[in-house]
Design a protein around this motif. Structure first.
Motif, PDB file in Angstrom:
ATOM      1  N   PHE A 182       0.760  -1.450   0.043  1.00 26.43           N
ATOM      2  CA  PHE A 182       0.141  -0.017   0.344  1.00 26.43           C
ATOM      3  C   PHE A 182       0.853   1.309  -0.318  1.00 26.43           C
ATOM      4  CE2 PHE A 182      -1.866  -3.942   2.333  1.00 26.43           C
ATOM      5  CZ  PHE A 182      -3.631  -3.240   1.046  1.00 26.43           C
ATOM      6  N   ASP A 183       2.353   0.970  -0.044  1.00 24.51           N
ATOM      7  CA  ASP A 183       2.731   2.301  -0.014  1.00 24.51           C
ATOM      8  C   ASP A 183       3.044   2.557  -1.452  1.00 24.51           C
ATOM      9  OD1 ASP A 183       4.702   3.928   0.950  1.00 24.51           O
ATOM     10  OD2 ASP A 183       6.588   2.917   0.924  1.00 24.51           O
ATOM     11  N   MET A 184       2.688   3.780  -1.799  1.00 19.90           N
ATOM     12  CA  MET A 184       2.705   4.158  -3.085  1.00 19.90           C
ATOM     13  C   MET A 184       2.785   5.588  -3.273  1.00 19.90           C
ATOM     14  SD  MET A 184      -0.534   3.132  -4.339  1.00 19.90           S
ATOM     15  CE  MET A 184      -2.332   3.055  -2.977  1.00 19.90           C
ATOM     16  N   VAL A 185       2.894   6.111  -4.188  1.00 15.55           N
ATOM     17  CA  VAL A 185       2.807   7.369  -4.690  1.00 15.55           C
ATOM     18  C   VAL A 185       1.266   7.792  -5.623  1.00 15.55           C
ATOM     19  CG1 VAL A 185       3.993   9.562  -5.340  1.00 15.55           C
ATOM     20  CG2 VAL A 185       5.219   8.055  -4.696  1.00 15.55           C
ATOM     21  N   THR A 186       0.777   9.039  -5.346  1.00 17.80           N
ATOM     22  CA  THR A 186      -0.223   9.348  -6.854  1.00 17.80           C
ATOM     23  C   THR A 186      -0.376  10.786  -6.609  1.00 17.80           C
ATOM     24  OG1 THR A 186      -1.979   9.588  -4.713  1.00 17.80           O
ATOM     25  CG2 THR A 186      -1.880   7.551  -5.691  1.00 17.80           C
ATOM     26  N   PRO A 202       8.578   4.676  -1.796  1.00 14.81           N
ATOM     27  CA  PRO A 202       8.885   4.125  -1.960  1.00 14.81           C
ATOM     28  C   PRO A 202       9.562   2.741  -2.516  1.00 14.81           C
ATOM     29  CG  PRO A 202       6.045   4.964  -1.464  1.00 14.81           C
ATOM     30  CD  PRO A 202       7.271   5.896  -2.649  1.00 14.81           C
ATOM     31  N   ASP A 203       9.918   1.883  -2.545  1.00 15.01           N
ATOM     32  CA  ASP A 203      10.797   0.819  -2.708  1.00 15.01           C
ATOM     33  C   ASP A 203      10.212   0.364  -3.890  1.00 15.01           C
ATOM     34  OD1 ASP A 203      12.634   0.814  -0.873  1.00 15.01           O
ATOM     35  OD2 ASP A 203      12.030  -1.041  -0.080  1.00 15.01           O
ATOM     36  N   HIS A 204      10.831   0.335  -5.097  1.00 10.49           N
ATOM     37  CA  HIS A 204      10.807  -0.200  -6.709  1.00 10.49           C
ATOM     38  C   HIS A 204       9.734   1.019  -7.077  1.00 10.49           C
ATOM     39  CE1 HIS A 204      12.804  -3.563  -5.532  1.00 10.49           C
ATOM     40  NE2 HIS A 204      12.584  -3.548  -4.639  1.00 10.49           N
ATOM     41  N   THR A 205       9.892   1.969  -6.703  1.00 10.29           N
ATOM     42  CA  THR A 205       9.016   3.558  -7.709  1.00 10.29           C
ATOM     43  C   THR A 205       9.751   3.626  -8.772  1.00 10.29           C
ATOM     44  OG1 THR A 205       8.907   4.679  -5.180  1.00 10.29           O
ATOM     45  CG2 THR A 205       7.956   5.672  -7.219  1.00 10.29           C
ATOM     46  N   LEU A 220       9.010   8.342 -13.413  1.00 10.79           N
ATOM     47  CA  LEU A 220      10.509   9.289 -13.722  1.00 10.79           C
ATOM     48  C   LEU A 220      10.518   9.700 -14.423  1.00 10.79           C
ATOM     49  CD1 LEU A 220      11.475   6.970  -9.678  1.00 10.79           C
ATOM     50  CD2 LEU A 220       9.862   9.110 -10.286  1.00 10.79           C
ATOM     51  N   GLU A 221      11.284   8.869 -15.847  1.00 18.16           N
ATOM     52  CA  GLU A 221      11.611   9.082 -16.664  1.00 18.16           C
ATOM     53  C   GLU A 221      11.085  10.595 -17.474  1.00 18.16           C
ATOM     54  OE1 GLU A 221      13.407   8.105 -20.637  1.00 18.16           O
ATOM     55  OE2 GLU A 221      12.244   6.900 -19.852  1.00 18.16           O
ATOM     56  N   THR A 227       5.037  -4.869  -6.990  1.00 17.52           N
ATOM     57  CA  THR A 227       6.426  -4.653  -7.459  1.00 17.52           C
ATOM     58  C   THR A 227       6.886  -6.016  -7.925  1.00 17.52           C
ATOM     59  OG1 THR A 227       7.113  -4.629  -4.986  1.00 17.52           O
ATOM     60  CG2 THR A 227       6.331  -2.934  -5.495  1.00 17.52           C
ATOM     61  N   VAL A 228       7.981  -5.551  -8.541  1.00 19.36           N
ATOM     62  CA  VAL A 228       8.669  -6.422  -8.527  1.00 19.36           C
ATOM     63  C   VAL A 228       9.435  -7.606  -7.193  1.00 19.36           C
ATOM     64  CG1 VAL A 228      11.015  -5.495  -8.796  1.00 19.36           C
ATOM     65  CG2 VAL A 228      11.166  -6.922  -9.935  1.00 19.36           C
ATOM     66  N   ALA A 229       9.143  -6.801  -6.497  1.00 26.24           N
ATOM     67  CA  ALA A 229      10.247  -7.397  -5.479  1.00 26.24           C
ATOM     68  C   ALA A 229       8.952  -8.533  -5.149  1.00 26.24           C
ATOM     69  CB  ALA A 229      10.396  -6.421  -3.648  1.00 26.24           C
TER      70      ALA A 229
END
Length: 480
Positions: A172-176, A197-200, A218-219, A277-279
């Motif tokens: 649930f750790d994400m950016v919107t 958050p990891d793997h953002t 992000l790019e 996430t990929v993890a």
């Protein structure tokens, strides 16, 4: 800081060796001190013990929780508990998540309620949901009561989805962000975070109802003009997302196919409720691979290699009992042809070859079919084509390698008829192995069972009994 270098495959074994050396030195020195008689004996023993535990604790403090988990699994029970007592409490929760279920059970049994509660409180909502089945229900309720409303809702949501679904794996750790703000506003917003958050790799663009409108990579955020609006640069088309009810295996395949790092999880109203996430996918694939390896051998669950004898026996006995029955059947097949073996002793030397090669071929077929089932590549309509293909492979292998073995048998025993029987038995047993190798996992899947569970035991039983019967039967008909 951890000393683990993921590029060096010898790093973890080296850390394990260091810990084992420290433990051995501690036992040796403390044993010598204890056997000596000296003034202030208790004080000296206490000082020596403190020196060694300090050295061991210093070593553990430098390791990542995942590394410590690996070391704990590799240590005998007494050493494992000693090391576990020296781990810093703030790492307990992460380590409990990393160790296998079997080892976790033993570690939790040594912890008091306060320690368990402290460990649980260091975890995020999705991690707490993963650990919840291992915790006492009343303790878990206490931890939930201490969470705020949103965190409690997230934990309940994660626990409500069945195992092996996307909802059980999402975090649930994400950016919107909103589509009508500028990239400069987004950048200022991100700078308020201590860490992303990891793997953002992408930010989810939502409306006021939290419905997904697109993604901002992000790019794009970094290379676009900061004055542009998010709506101008966000990606609206071909956004890969998942529903919480989706199969985790299918999601893992999508991550592999499209080289995903993260992806949104949407409810029925397209509201963003979490992300994968990929993890998460790597952990899932690893656990599924380990479970499949165990299933092939008929093991029901992952086993602590240092578990008590009785627990290991309970994990292994079921398929061993089945194997015992099938071995008895194979022995009775041989018993039917005792007279033939007495008349032609060469049969006793050659029959294990027919059975062994058939078992190996059957296991190859089962491995391919189980893999195809896991990848979603087999449909019910494909049964006839699969059987045809595998029978073709078996026929060619039987003709080639059966012919080779027939020639060898002819050369060894000077009996061309024995060579022909050897070739025919090899062909027929490989055909039997191909049929069983295709049908066993497909039938188990049709019955709602794990296609891999005990498959190697079943195929070995069929090719052993069938191989003995075919070879000895042909020999009895044509050689005696």
């Amino acid at each position: 800081m951890s000393q683990h270098d993921p590029r060096d495959p010898d790093t973890l074994p080296r850390h394990l060796h260091d810990v084992q050396q420290l433990l051995s030195r501690q036992r040796l020195v403390e044993g010598l001190v204890h056997r000596q008689s000296m003034p202030h004996q208790d004080l000296v023993e206490s000082i020596v013990h403190r020196q060694h535990t300090t050295a061991l604790r210093r070593k553990l403090d430098r390791l990542h929780p995942a590394d410590i988990a690996w070391i704990l699994e590799a240590l005998p029970l007494a050493d494992r508990l000693l090391v576990w007592d020296l781990v810093r409490s703030e790492k307990d929760g992460e380590i409990l998540l990393e160790v296998s279920d079997a080892v976790r059970e033993g570690l939790i049994a040594t912890m008091d309620r306060a320690e368990l509660r402290a460990a649980a409180e260091t975890l995020d909502a999705d991690e707490l949901a993963d650990l919840a089945p291992s915790l006492p229900p009343d303790l878990m309720q206490e931890v939930l009561d201490d969470l705020d409303h949103e965190e409690r809702r997230q934990v309940h949501a994660a626990m409500s989805y069945p195992e092996d679904t996307v909802g059980a794996l999402m975090d649930f750790d994400m950016v919107t962000v909103r589509a009508d703000v500028t990239l400069e506003v987004v950048l200022r917003y991100l700078r308020r975070f201590e860490a992303l958050p990891d793997h953002t790799d992408q930010i989810f663009v939502v409306d006021r109802a939290e419905r997904l409108r697109g993604i901002l990579t992000l790019e794009s955020l970094l290379i676009s003009d900061p004055e542009r609006a998010v709506a101008e640069v966000m990606q609206r088309e071909a956004v890969i997302s998942f529903a919480p009810e989706d199969d985790a295996g299918s999601a893992a395949q999508a991550f592999e196919r499209y080289d995903l790092v993260s992806a949104p999880v949407l409810d029925a109203a397209r509201r963003v409720i979490g992300r994968l996430t990929v993890a998460d996918m790597v952990d899932y694939i690893r656990e599924e691979s380990e479970a499949e390896i165990l299933s092939h051998a008929g093991l029901r669950e992952e086993e602590d290699i240092f578990a008590p004898v009785i627990r290991s026996v309970k994990n292994r006995w079921a398929w061993l009992a089945i194997n015992l029955v099938t071995a008895f059947v194979a022995s009775r097949v041989i018993g039917l042809f005792e007279g033939s073996i007495e008349q032609l002793v060469a049969l006793a030397a050659l029959m294990p070859i027919v059975a062994g090669v058939g078992g190996n071929a059957g296991n190859q077929t089962i491995t391919m079919i189980v893999r195809a089932i896991a990848m979603g590549q087999i449909q019910p309509s494909a049964l006839r084509r699969l059987l045809g293909k595998e029978l073709g492979v078996a026929l060619i292998n039987g003709l080639v390698w059966g012919g080779v073995l027939g020639l060898v048998a002819w050369a060894l025993y000077g009996n061309p008829a024995l060579g022909l029987v050897m070739t025919a038995a090899m062909i027929l047993n490989l055909l039997l192995a191909a049929i069983a190798g295709v049908l066993i996992p497909l039938i188990r899947q049709r019955l709602g069972k794990d296609p891999a569970l005990g498959s190697s035991v079943l195929i070995t039983a069929i090719t052993d009994s069938g191989g003995f019967f075919i070879f000895l039967g042909l020999a009895t008909l044509f050689l005696l």
